[in-house]
Each structure stands twice: as C-alpha cells, then as structure tokens.
Scaffold this active site. Sequence first.
Site, PDB file in Angstrom:
ATOM      1  N   ASP A 158     -10.578  -6.470  11.615  1.00  0.00           N
ATOM      2  CA  ASP A 158     -10.386  -7.898  11.807  1.00  0.00           C
ATOM      3  C   ASP A 158     -11.462  -8.484  12.724  1.00  0.00           C
ATOM      4  O   ASP A 158     -12.005  -9.559  12.458  1.00  0.00           O
ATOM      5  CB  ASP A 158      -8.992  -8.192  12.369  1.00  0.00           C
ATOM      6  CG  ASP A 158      -8.582  -7.235  13.478  1.00  0.00           C
ATOM      7  OD1 ASP A 158      -9.401  -6.373  13.869  1.00  0.00           O
ATOM      8  OD2 ASP A 158      -7.447  -7.343  13.966  1.00  0.00           O
ATOM      9  N   ASP A 194       0.817  -1.207   0.000  1.00  0.00           N
ATOM     10  CA  ASP A 194       0.000   0.000   0.000  1.00  0.00           C
ATOM     11  C   ASP A 194       0.853   1.261   0.000  1.00  0.00           C
ATOM     12  O   ASP A 194       0.323   2.370  -0.085  1.00  0.00           O
ATOM     13  CB  ASP A 194      -0.964   0.006   1.197  1.00  0.00           C
ATOM     14  CG  ASP A 194      -2.373  -0.390   0.782  1.00  0.00           C
ATOM     15  OD1 ASP A 194      -2.539  -0.885  -0.347  1.00  0.00           O
ATOM     16  OD2 ASP A 194      -3.303  -0.201   1.575  1.00  0.00           O
TER      17      ASP A 194
END
Length: 729
Positions: A444, A139
């Site tokens: 998550d 990223d």
Amino acid sequence: MGGEGRLPLFETKEAKGRIAYRLFSISIFVGICLIWVYRVTHVPGGGVGRWAWLGMLGAELWFGFYWILTQTVRWRPVYRYTFKERLSQRYKDDLPGVDIFVCTADPTIEPPMLVVNTVLSLIAYDYPSDKLAIYLSDDGGSDLTFYALLEASHFAKDWIPFCKKFKVDPRSPSAYFAQASEPLDFHYKEEWSTKKKLYQEMEDRIQSVVKLGRVNEEIQAEHKGFSEWNSVLNSRNHQTILQILIDGRDPNAVDNAGFVMPTLVYLSREKRPQHHHNFKAGALNALIRVSSEISNGPIILNVDCDMFSNNAETVRDALCFFMDEDKGPEIGFVQYPQRFMNITENDFYANSFRVISKVELSGMDGYGGPLYIGSGCFFRRESLSGKKYIKGYKTDWKKRAQRHGSETVDELEERGKVLASCSYELGTQWGKEMGLKYGCLAEDVTTGLAIHSRGWKSIYFEPTRDAFMGLAPTTLLQSLGQHKRWVEGHLHIFFSRHCSFIQGHGKIKLPLQMAYCIYNLWALNALPTLYYVVISPLCLLHAIPLFPEITSPWIMPFCYVIIAKYTHSLAEHLWHGETLKAWWNDQRIWLYRKTSAYLFGTIDCALSLLGITKSAFTITVKIADDDLSKRYEQEIMEFGTTSPMFIILATLAMINLLCLGGAIKRVVLDDGVGVESLVLQFAQCGLWVLINLPIYEGLFLRKDKGRMPPSLAFTSTALAVLASVIPMH
C-alpha cells in the site's frame, strides 16, 4: 453553471497555533543539541563506562535525528471540509460510477458473516444504486464465503430500501442492530422487527453452513456458481471463479422497493502453486482488471473485509474532492482514517492510532498528501493505471458516468476470468507501473508513493462521523505481530528503489519524502531503545553514571527535553479525546513494540534483503473466544503462549526490576553515597518497572489462561539474573 458552479466543493484550513508549536519545537531541538554537546565533551576516560557512554551517544543521535523527522508532519497540518449539498446541486444525476473492492483471504480467521456485514454496509450506501458496483475478492477460494455472499444478495433486496427509507447508520446490519434500540414509531418499529428477523434468519443459515464446513447439495442446486467448486483442488490450486450475483445493468435486478440494485460480483482469482500470487496486491490488481470490463467506475474504493461502512454519505464526501473544478483534477486518492469498534475504554493495546491519524496524516496532507494505508481509500482509476498527472488535465464526469458493456452475464464472466488468470500478468507492467506494487509487505505504501511520484496529490479526510469501522487486534501477540509485518515492509521500502528519497527525488516535496521515512524507519528504533532499556539499568546496578549529576547545569537540557516531549505527547492525546490512562497505555505499548516487534521486523528484513529468507504475509485473526474477549474488555493483558517476543519483553522487565532493587539496596547500605550522579537512571529504571507491571502480574500473580507460561517465567528470570551478574568494571 453560474455562480454556484465556481464555488469550491471543499475547503482547506491550516491548523491553529502553528507559530507557537514551531517555537516550542525549536526549543526542544536546542535541548537535543545541548545533550549531544554534553555527550561529546564529557566522555569518560576508559573502561566499560566509556563504551557505555559512547553507546548512549549513538542512541541519542538516532533519537534526535528521528525526532527531527517526526517534526515534518507537525509543522504544517491541514484539515479538509466538504460541501456535499453543492455536489448534489451541481451534478444531480451525473455522478460517476464507483467500484468498491472488498478483500478476504481465509474463511476461518475472517468469518463469512464478518465479510457479509461489510458488503451489506457498502451495497446500501446513500448513492445511486445503478452507479455502485461491489466486488468481493476471496483469496481463500471458499464456497462457504460464496454461499454467504449469495445469501447477502437476497437479503440486500430488503436491506437497501430499509436503510434509505429510514436513513439508517451504520448500514452494517450487525452493527446497526447491536447499537439501535427498538424504535417507538409504529411503522418504523414494524419494519425494524421484520428486517432484524430476516437478518437473524440469514445469519443462522450462514452459520449453520459454516459450522458444517460445506454447502449441502440442495443449496448447491440453487445457483450455477457452486458447480465451479467441482474442479477446485484446494485454496491454492484452482481456476478463476467469477460470478456476477447481481447485474446492475439488468432492469429486472431490483430491490423490494422496485429500484435497480448495485452490481455485486464474487471473484476468486486463479491460483496455481507454480505462480506467485503477490498477496493482497495481486488480488486488488485482478479486481482492477475485472471491474474495468464489468462496471468500469472511474472511482475505486478499497476496504478490508472487517472495515464496514459507518457513514452512508462517505462516497459523496470523497467525490467533493475528485469533482472540484479547481483542485479536483490533481487528486489521485482520498484516504480516510481507520477506526475500530472494539477499542477498550483506555485503548489497552494502543490500536486506535488516534494521534497518528489526527496529527501526522493531516501533517502529510500539508505537503502533497498522506500515504495510502491499505484500506478506506478512494482512488481515481486513472491514478492506478500508471497514468501521470499533467497540469491542465480535466475529467469529463458526465461522459464517464455511463457504464459500458452490452454482453450477457455469462459472456462478461468468461472474459473476466481471463483477466484474473495467473498467466495474464506475465510480461506486462502490472505490479510495476500499473496497479498496486509487488515485491513488498507494505504494498500500500509503495503504491501511494508511486502515485505521488507521478504528479498526483492525495487528500486526508476525517469526517465528523467516522467513515469506516473495523476490528482491532484483541491480544498483545496479535498487535505485535501486526506491527512486525508493517515495520518489516516499511524498512524493506527504505532499502529499496521505492525509498521516498530515491523514487520521490525531484517529484515530491522534501518534507513529504521525510514524512514517508518516519514510518519506513520505524523498525530501526528497536536498537537504540533496547540499548537504553538494557544498558542504563545495568549501569545503574553497577553504579556507572551515564547522565549529569543532579546539581550540574547539564542536567537542564535532559530534564527539559524529557518533560517537554512527554508533556506535549500527553497534551496531544488529551486534546484528541484520549484519557490519561490511554496515554499511559500508549507509552507502554510503543515500548513493547520497539523492543520486540521492531527488533524481529529488523532482523527479518535484513534476512530478506540478504536473500536468506522470504517475506511472508500473515493475516490478523478477526475472532476471539469468550474468555479472551472478557479479559480484553477488562483490560487484562493477554499472554497465554510462549513467544520469542514475550521472552524478550519479560527478560527486559526482569532486568529492570532486578537492577532497580539492587541499586536501591546499594544506596541504602552506602548511606546514599554517589546517588547524585544516578538520579536520572533511577528515574528511568523506576519508570520502566511501572510500565512493566502487567508483565510482572502475568509472570507471578495471575492464574488465568492469559498469564505467562511458567517455562517463560523461568527462562526470562534466568536470563535477567545472568545479565545482572555479568561484571561491568
């Protein structure tokens, strides 16, 4: 398959001593109830003492409620054991493809060599290479990281056969050569020396490019992928960059022993300023889509860029759960614990979470499975696609073991680029019903809960040899900052539709809903803890009793609950291999977290929910200078900068020191009059002064760069003096 086919691939054992612990737990609950009764029936008549007393009642109601939540995960812990030899005998060559996702986001604080060692440890797994595919999501969009991965793809041709020939573990070259001494066997020694030299040469080349800050034109000419950076504006404004560095379908892509190599892919998804990129969740969702076109492994493993493989057989262990004929079909993911290679002897910053992983996650496993903790987790691809588990569902592993796709590498890359574009997800269910969830710093946790709510179960597995090893924060501020991000995300979940009592209602067991809330409500411990740490010593200074006299029978439940709770906590730490000093450090750091990181996490979550600010994802720094590293190894607390968190911690430390000193002075001058009703407050205040010794050293005694800045020492002392002179009568 005969009799062997019916033998399970894993077994589950419940923890011993459950009945004894439950009786012990009930006795503490009785003590807590008696404390509540005492508070309600002995409220002082009026004045400041009355309000301080009611505040203590509120804090103790919360502590009691939160303690009850924590008991859900200690009520029924289970432990898992695998039978890898049965897996090999039963499935032989019919093992499924495994796609491995590694995420990095910044080449400065996540150095390319760190990423490369993680990738090399995974690409060399003890697993059929033609069934492995490793994907690096960058990223940061850095050509430095791309260059490092390209170098790793060349080195892997030597590294993979070496690891498999000599059964090397760990398979991260950096970790292996740091741990292993030069072997005595001549053939092994010769190859060992050769591979170490090759690794050092690769490291030198990568470090030279990183130090220079750019890839020179000569290197760029060696691979077509570098031309992609000609149109990159910056790390937040560029097209999709997708390069298949090793094509596992190509029979010519072989290592130096002649065996087919795993697929290796570099991906930097498209980034545009006008599109929200959804942080790590967005990166993983792009990987899910791109991998489905290239390798489409039915099993997905995701790891952070600093979590290298420490156990070559980890994949086979995980498959024992997914491929078990009886219980395997309902398993959505298998979570391994996070372990860290740089923990100090006494775990100075309490980063290991050994009790949480060994006790609490095993306890969640007893009710349907642990939460997903963001790394070191194997998924069934279907569980991430939004599919619900239906009873009777079976997977044909032999059929799914075949990889698909006959396109050329260039065709695959072009098709994959579309899947990683900014506009691809618009109007779709990605980030909602498919892939990882968006809209939360703790994506998550919400993702794992969504999988549980669709009927899938999860497994917590802790092998004898740790599966993954990472890097823990090496400064107090890094550790507190990491926790602030976690608790802010967790609290945001509790006040959203993703709360386990809302999303999981009627879908998962009540104890599992409660277990999720242990972490969702971490942040709210800040306020009652702050109340205890501030009001109790101030009342001690002004001789306002908040606890029973030492001669009163009501002192018994307070003493029992305190002694029992901390004795049990100490026993848990010692039982699971921690030292006495590590337990003491753990008590200190949890106090620091609750009074600083949790407070700011609560405030930031409130501001975010009110729409005043937006949550921001921060990356934990993975590097440290030599001086800092030396202090960390010597277990000297690192301050060195002015931070609002440090101001709070130093002020609280000074309040307790001043109040304890003032109270002792008053007792000495008054010949001990009235001390009977203040014994517990003296004990509390004295304990907090002992816990804060590293802060006092940082404020007044140390001269190194890691000390508290003088301006912070002045500010905290002034605030503490101001608090202590406020009249309370």
